[in-house]
Each structure stands twice: as C-alpha cells, then as structure tokens.
Design a protein around this motif. Structure first.
Motif, PDB file in Angstrom:
ATOM      1  N   VAL A  48     -20.507  -2.841   8.555  1.00 20.49           N
ATOM      2  CA  VAL A  48     -20.061  -4.231   8.530  1.00 20.49           C
ATOM      3  C   VAL A  48     -20.233  -4.793   7.121  1.00 20.49           C
ATOM      4  O   VAL A  48     -19.279  -5.274   6.507  1.00 20.49           O
ATOM      5  CB  VAL A  48     -20.840  -5.095   9.535  1.00 20.49           C
ATOM      6  CG1 VAL A  48     -20.410  -6.557   9.433  1.00 20.49           C
ATOM      7  CG2 VAL A  48     -20.637  -4.572  10.954  1.00 20.49           C
ATOM      8  N   ALA A  49     -21.450  -4.732   6.608  1.00 18.52           N
ATOM      9  CA  ALA A  49     -21.739  -5.279   5.284  1.00 18.52           C
ATOM     10  C   ALA A  49     -23.018  -4.643   4.769  1.00 18.52           C
ATOM     11  O   ALA A  49     -23.966  -4.439   5.539  1.00 18.52           O
ATOM     12  CB  ALA A  49     -21.892  -6.797   5.340  1.00 18.52           C
ATOM     13  N   THR A  50     -23.040  -4.343   3.494  1.00 19.90           N
ATOM     14  CA  THR A  50     -24.245  -3.781   2.888  1.00 19.90           C
ATOM     15  C   THR A  50     -24.419  -4.288   1.470  1.00 19.90           C
ATOM     16  O   THR A  50     -23.468  -4.789   0.852  1.00 19.90           O
ATOM     17  CB  THR A  50     -24.194  -2.244   2.814  1.00 19.90           C
ATOM     18  OG1 THR A  50     -23.129  -1.861   1.940  1.00 19.90           O
ATOM     19  CG2 THR A  50     -24.007  -1.605   4.165  1.00 19.90           C
ATOM     20  N   PHE A  51     -25.638  -4.136   0.989  1.00 16.08           N
ATOM     21  CA  PHE A  51     -25.900  -4.283  -0.431  1.00 16.08           C
ATOM     22  C   PHE A  51     -25.768  -2.896  -1.052  1.00 16.08           C
ATOM     23  O   PHE A  51     -26.224  -1.908  -0.485  1.00 16.08           O
ATOM     24  CB  PHE A  51     -27.304  -4.832  -0.677  1.00 16.08           C
ATOM     25  CG  PHE A  51     -27.438  -6.288  -0.364  1.00 16.08           C
ATOM     26  CD1 PHE A  51     -27.966  -6.703   0.839  1.00 16.08           C
ATOM     27  CD2 PHE A  51     -27.027  -7.240  -1.285  1.00 16.08           C
ATOM     28  CE1 PHE A  51     -28.090  -8.056   1.140  1.00 16.08           C
ATOM     29  CE2 PHE A  51     -27.148  -8.594  -0.994  1.00 16.08           C
ATOM     30  CZ  PHE A  51     -27.675  -8.997   0.216  1.00 16.08           C
ATOM     31  N   THR A  52     -25.161  -2.820  -2.215  1.00 16.56           N
ATOM     32  CA  THR A  52     -25.058  -1.551  -2.914  1.00 16.56           C
ATOM     33  C   THR A  52     -26.331  -1.322  -3.732  1.00 16.56           C
ATOM     34  O   THR A  52     -27.164  -2.229  -3.876  1.00 16.56           O
ATOM     35  CB  THR A  52     -23.850  -1.551  -3.854  1.00 16.56           C
ATOM     36  OG1 THR A  52     -24.098  -2.464  -4.928  1.00 16.56           O
ATOM     37  CG2 THR A  52     -22.586  -1.962  -3.121  1.00 16.56           C
ATOM     38  N   SER A  53     -26.460  -0.122  -4.273  1.00 17.57           N
ATOM     39  CA  SER A  53     -27.633   0.186  -5.086  1.00 17.57           C
ATOM     40  C   SER A  53     -27.691  -0.696  -6.324  1.00 17.57           C
ATOM     41  O   SER A  53     -28.759  -0.925  -6.884  1.00 17.57           O
ATOM     42  CB  SER A  53     -27.629   1.662  -5.487  1.00 17.57           C
ATOM     43  OG  SER A  53     -26.429   1.975  -6.180  1.00 17.57           O
ATOM     44  N   GLY A  54     -26.547  -1.206  -6.767  1.00 19.30           N
ATOM     45  CA  GLY A  54     -26.524  -2.091  -7.923  1.00 19.30           C
ATOM     46  C   GLY A  54     -26.769  -3.551  -7.597  1.00 19.30           C
ATOM     47  O   GLY A  54     -26.804  -4.406  -8.487  1.00 19.30           O
ATOM     48  N   GLY A  55     -26.935  -3.827  -6.275  1.00 20.97           N
ATOM     49  CA  GLY A  55     -27.246  -5.195  -5.872  1.00 20.97           C
ATOM     50  C   GLY A  55     -26.044  -6.032  -5.469  1.00 20.97           C
ATOM     51  O   GLY A  55     -26.191  -7.181  -5.047  1.00 20.97           O
ATOM     52  N   SER A  56     -24.853  -5.463  -5.606  1.00 24.23           N
ATOM     53  CA  SER A  56     -23.675  -6.214  -5.164  1.00 24.23           C
ATOM     54  C   SER A  56     -23.484  -5.995  -3.661  1.00 24.23           C
ATOM     55  O   SER A  56     -24.282  -5.319  -3.015  1.00 24.23           O
ATOM     56  CB  SER A  56     -22.436  -5.774  -5.939  1.00 24.23           C
ATOM     57  OG  SER A  56     -22.195  -4.405  -5.747  1.00 24.23           O
ATOM     58  N   THR A  57     -22.440  -6.585  -3.100  1.00 26.73           N
ATOM     59  CA  THR A  57     -22.207  -6.490  -1.666  1.00 26.73           C
ATOM     60  C   THR A  57     -20.911  -5.749  -1.368  1.00 26.73           C
ATOM     61  O   THR A  57     -19.987  -5.719  -2.185  1.00 26.73           O
ATOM     62  CB  THR A  57     -22.152  -7.882  -1.034  1.00 26.73           C
ATOM     63  OG1 THR A  57     -21.166  -8.666  -1.721  1.00 26.73           O
ATOM     64  CG2 THR A  57     -23.496  -8.585  -1.132  1.00 26.73           C
TER      65      THR A  57
END
Length: 117
Positions: A48-57
């Motif tokens: 559905v939705a996640t934060f990436t390792s770089g902090g974005s969505t």
C-alpha cells in the motif's frame, strides 16, 4: 525482536476516512523501515505505502492521492491516513518493518478495514 501492533481499522462508508496506527517496540525505531500492506478477500497481499531506504515514500497506484504514510519517531509509530475510501480498499491492513542491516522482516497482526454503505 520487533513487535508491531496496529490499530484504527473499522467499518466506514465509501468516501470516508480512517487513520491506521502501528506502534513498534523491541528495536530502535529509526533503524527500521516501515510500511503498510493489505490483503483483500481472495487476493494476495499487496503493498500500500512504504518509506524507502532513502526516507522518501512509495505508494501503490491505486491509493496515490488518497492515502498518506507518515511516522512519528518520538512515538515509535507509523500512520496511514486513508481518505476517499472505496469498497475496493476493503482488506486486512498489515504493518511491516524491515530492519536496517539484517533486513529481517516483521509483520503486525493486521487490522480489518471495511468500506461499505
């Protein structure tokens, strides 16, 4: 060991809103990457939705513009604000955490969201 506890699910009418919460314990919150997944009846679990390792969505196309993922590091909590809900959003929603370094994956127990009139 990371523990995840979701809350906030329920029954809502089409067009309504809900906010899901997921509290993480047993780890340093800033060292885990959080996200939300869901499993609709008869379907596979999907992002559905996640934060990436770089902090974005990152969002599924089906929820872009309607759902927003956010986190409060002080409360060890990640949220999923869901607006303009549709019957197709009906599913069990799961909180997900991935530990930095080990890349171990953890899941919450799930919370039911039902969109129906």
């Amino acid at each position: 060991q990371v523990q995840l506890v979701e809350s906030g699910g329920g029954l809502v009418q089409p067009g309504g809103s809900l906010r899901l919460s997921c509290v993480a314990s047993g780890t340093i919150f800033s060292k885990i990457r959080m996200g939300w997944y869901r499993r609709a009846p008869g379907k596979q679990r999907e992002l559905v939705a996640t934060f990436t390792s770089g902090g974005s969505t990152n969002y599924a196309d089906s929820v872009k513009g309607r759902f927003t993922i956010s986190r409060d590091n002080a409360k060890n909590t990640v949220y999923l604000q869901m607006n303009s809900l549709k019957p197709d959003d009906t599913a069990v929603y799961y909180c997900n955490a991935v530990e930095s370094g080990s890349l171990k994956i953890y899941w919450g127990q799930g919370t039911q969201v039902t969109v129906s009139s």
